[in-house]
Design an enzyme around this catalytic site. Sequence first.
Site, PDB file in Angstrom:
ATOM      1  N   ASP A  42      44.998  39.982  41.191  1.00  0.00           N
ATOM      2  CA  ASP A  42      45.600  40.757  42.267  1.00  0.00           C
ATOM      3  C   ASP A  42      46.115  39.800  43.347  1.00  0.00           C
ATOM      4  OD1 ASP A  42      45.821  43.626  43.522  1.00  0.00           O
ATOM      5  OD2 ASP A  42      45.139  42.282  45.117  1.00  0.00           O
TER       6      ASP A  42
ATOM      7  N   TYR B 265      49.606  36.286  50.462  1.00  0.00           N
ATOM      8  CA  TYR B 265      48.439  35.423  50.272  1.00  0.00           C
ATOM      9  C   TYR B 265      48.803  33.935  50.227  1.00  0.00           C
ATOM     10  CZ  TYR B 265      46.339  39.936  49.044  1.00  0.00           C
ATOM     11  OH  TYR B 265      45.922  41.252  49.051  1.00  0.00           O
TER      12      TYR B 265
ATOM     13  N   LYS C 250      52.516  41.852  45.458  1.00  0.00           N
ATOM     14  CA  LYS C 250      52.837  42.898  46.456  1.00  0.00           C
ATOM     15  C   LYS C 250      54.053  42.490  47.279  1.00  0.00           C
ATOM     16  CE  LYS C 250      47.906  43.895  46.829  1.00  0.00           C
ATOM     17  NZ  LYS C 250      47.251  42.583  46.630  1.00  0.00           N
TER      18      LYS C 250
ATOM     19  N   HIS D 262      52.924  46.652  49.920  1.00  0.00           N
ATOM     20  CA  HIS D 262      51.648  46.204  50.491  1.00  0.00           C
ATOM     21  C   HIS D 262      51.171  47.104  51.637  1.00  0.00           C
ATOM     22  CE1 HIS D 262      49.186  42.247  51.021  1.00  0.00           C
ATOM     23  NE2 HIS D 262      48.462  43.291  51.317  1.00  0.00           N
TER      24      HIS D 262
HETATM   25  N1  LIG Z   1      46.149  45.775  49.757  1.00  0.00           N
HETATM   26  C1  LIG Z   1      45.606  45.205  50.799  1.00  0.00           C
HETATM   27  O1  LIG Z   1      46.025  45.404  51.959  1.00  0.00           O
HETATM   28  C2  LIG Z   1      44.419  44.309  50.601  1.00  0.00           C
HETATM   29  C3  LIG Z   1      43.615  43.963  51.700  1.00  0.00           C
HETATM   30  C4  LIG Z   1      42.507  43.165  51.474  1.00  0.00           C
HETATM   31  C5  LIG Z   1      42.217  42.714  50.198  1.00  0.00           C
HETATM   32  N2  LIG Z   1      43.042  43.030  49.154  1.00  0.00           N
HETATM   33  C6  LIG Z   1      42.763  42.547  47.775  1.00  0.00           C
HETATM   34  O2  LIG Z   1      41.421  42.854  47.444  1.00  0.00           O
HETATM   35  C7  LIG Z   1      40.724  41.670  47.060  1.00  0.00           C
HETATM   36  C8  LIG Z   1      39.237  41.796  47.395  1.00  0.00           C
HETATM   37  O3  LIG Z   1      39.027  42.074  48.748  1.00  0.00           O
HETATM   38  P1  LIG Z   1      38.515  40.978  49.790  1.00  0.00           P
HETATM   39  O4  LIG Z   1      38.969  39.631  49.356  1.00  0.00           O
HETATM   40  O5  LIG Z   1      38.866  41.473  51.128  1.00  0.00           O
HETATM   41  O6  LIG Z   1      36.980  41.069  49.768  1.00  0.00           O
HETATM   42  P2  LIG Z   1      35.741  41.275  48.797  1.00  0.00           P
HETATM   43  O7  LIG Z   1      36.089  41.021  47.401  1.00  0.00           O
HETATM   44  O8  LIG Z   1      35.141  42.567  49.201  1.00  0.00           O
HETATM   45  O9  LIG Z   1      34.753  40.178  49.362  1.00  0.00           O
HETATM   46  C9  LIG Z   1      34.939  38.816  49.172  1.00  0.00           C
HETATM   47  C10 LIG Z   1      33.755  38.133  49.820  1.00  0.00           C
HETATM   48  O10 LIG Z   1      32.551  38.508  49.140  1.00  0.00           O
HETATM   49  C11 LIG Z   1      31.912  37.351  48.601  1.00  0.00           C
HETATM   50  N3  LIG Z   1      31.414  37.723  47.260  1.00  0.00           N
HETATM   51  C12 LIG Z   1      32.131  37.949  46.132  1.00  0.00           C
HETATM   52  N4  LIG Z   1      31.347  38.301  45.109  1.00  0.00           N
HETATM   53  C13 LIG Z   1      30.075  38.297  45.586  1.00  0.00           C
HETATM   54  C14 LIG Z   1      28.817  38.568  45.006  1.00  0.00           C
HETATM   55  N5  LIG Z   1      28.701  38.926  43.729  1.00  0.00           N
HETATM   56  N6  LIG Z   1      27.730  38.462  45.812  1.00  0.00           N
HETATM   57  C15 LIG Z   1      27.822  38.108  47.106  1.00  0.00           C
HETATM   58  N7  LIG Z   1      29.002  37.838  47.712  1.00  0.00           N
HETATM   59  C16 LIG Z   1      30.117  37.938  46.960  1.00  0.00           C
HETATM   60  C17 LIG Z   1      32.974  36.277  48.568  1.00  0.00           C
HETATM   61  O11 LIG Z   1      32.393  35.003  48.781  1.00  0.00           O
HETATM   62  P3  LIG Z   1      32.574  33.789  47.733  1.00  0.00           P
HETATM   63  O12 LIG Z   1      34.043  33.602  47.513  1.00  0.00           O
HETATM   64  O13 LIG Z   1      31.913  32.666  48.429  1.00  0.00           O
HETATM   65  O14 LIG Z   1      31.850  34.214  46.485  1.00  0.00           O
HETATM   66  C18 LIG Z   1      33.844  36.651  49.772  1.00  0.00           C
HETATM   67  O15 LIG Z   1      33.260  36.168  50.981  1.00  0.00           O
HETATM   68  C19 LIG Z   1      41.490  40.582  47.821  1.00  0.00           C
HETATM   69  O16 LIG Z   1      41.206  39.295  47.343  1.00  0.00           O
HETATM   70  C20 LIG Z   1      42.909  41.039  47.626  1.00  0.00           C
HETATM   71  O17 LIG Z   1      43.372  40.707  46.321  1.00  0.00           O
HETATM   72  C21 LIG Z   1      44.120  43.835  49.341  1.00  0.00           C
END
Ligand SMILES: NC(=O)c1ccc[n+]([C@@H]2O[C@H](COP(=O)([O-])OP(=O)(O)OC[C@H]3O[C@@H](n4cnc5c(N)ncnc54)[C@H](OP(=O)(O)O)[C@@H]3O)[C@@H](O)[C@H]2O)c1
Length: 328
Positions: free
Chosen positions: A44, A49, A78, A111
């Site tokens: 994704d 990004y 996106k 997005h």
């Molecule tokens: N459409 C939009 O507007 C939008 C907005 C935000 C995000 N996104 C997409 O959604 C994806 C995911 O969301 P996100 O990046 O905001 O956050 P997330 O996946 O909810 O959280 C990532 C965080 O959680 C930690 N983590 C991951 N797996 C873990 C586990 N098993 N145990 C403990 N901690 C863990 C990671 O640390 P480490 O890396 O140190 O493991 C990082 O600090 C993004 O990468 C992006 O592709 C889209």
Amino acid sequence: MSALVTLNNGLKMPLVGLGCWKIPNKVCAEQVYDAIKLGYRLFDGATDYGNEVEVGQGIRRAIDEKIVTRADLFVVSKLWNSFHHPEHVKINVKRNLKDLGLDYLDLYYIHFPIAFKYVPIEEKYPPGFYSGVKEEAQGIIGTENVSLADTYHAMEALVDEGLIKSIGISNYNGGLVQDVLNYCKIKPVALQIEHHPYLTQPHLTEFCKLHQIQVVAYSSFGPQSYVELKSDVALETVPLFEHPTVKKIAVAHGSNITTSQVLLRWATQQGVAIIPKSSKKERLVANLKIDEALTLTDDELRQINDLNKNLRFNDPWDWMNMKFPIFA
Ligand SMILES: NC(=O)c1ccc[n+]([C@@H]2O[C@H](COP(=O)([O-])OP(=O)(O)OC[C@H]3O[C@@H](n4cnc5c(N)ncnc54)[C@H](OP(=O)(O)O)[C@@H]3O)[C@@H](O)[C@H]2O)c1
């Protein structure tokens, strides 16, 4: 590998993918390549990004080493807000494809439902939130006079040209989803939204289900991702990993089950796709194999649903000085 869901256009999409936001450029190619070796098939990404060159390098290496073929992968990007004008939509996707080294995307999202002022690629790429230094200092978003319907129809033209296989929408509320359904010729296959136990959005997810639009959750761990952005709301909130209800449920499923697994399984068990981001191998494995790890009871699902506080973390109004109320 992850289970697959069939989208409303017949394409099969992995229920679990890797989120690429905030993967540092230096390590991104390696992490994407390693993730493919671990079994990840969905990536994704997004214009915003700023790491699509590296995502593409990781994919290319895995293809060259014959670990996967392009057809095995589900690559997502996106459209950024500054490219909403129909004349600019194709400019954006062409750049995504060039950076990724691919000739099509499996899914291309709008997005955010807001058209920013156009910033030419030669000037700044990715453009980010502001069209200039002065605007950034004042928190002013320059907007472009473009309707979401016009942008959407330009996305449909990309499907017709074979540059993208499916269209997605992101950060849309129910009214905007209904509006798309009114004007679209090609139905969106997915809605990507912030979704976690503090923001469960039950009406929006039910509405999407009714219309065969797959909900994809972002920020499944709630505040976690926004702590590093120094968002006040995230810093002041009890981390979901430490919430007593989530902890109690994890303990009930055995000493090897973590709160992160409870949070992810809560989503997939309700048919919501997930794209957690991690830079650690053991977490990548655990996140991917979530459906094998545990099954929550109906009562546990209900207890987690009850944690809802309609609390949103991805509101740029809070974590950057962006005075535009996208979600209000
Ligand atoms: N459409 C939009 O507007 C939008 C907005 C935000 C995000 N996104 C997409 O959604 C994806 C995911 O969301 P996100 O990046 O905001 O956050 P997330 O996946 O909810 O959280 C990532 C965080 O959680 C930690 N983590 C991951 N797996 C873990 C586990 N098993 N145990 C403990 N901690 C863990 C990671 O640390 P480490 O890396 O140190 O493991 C990082 O600090 C993004 O990468 C992006 O592709 C889209």
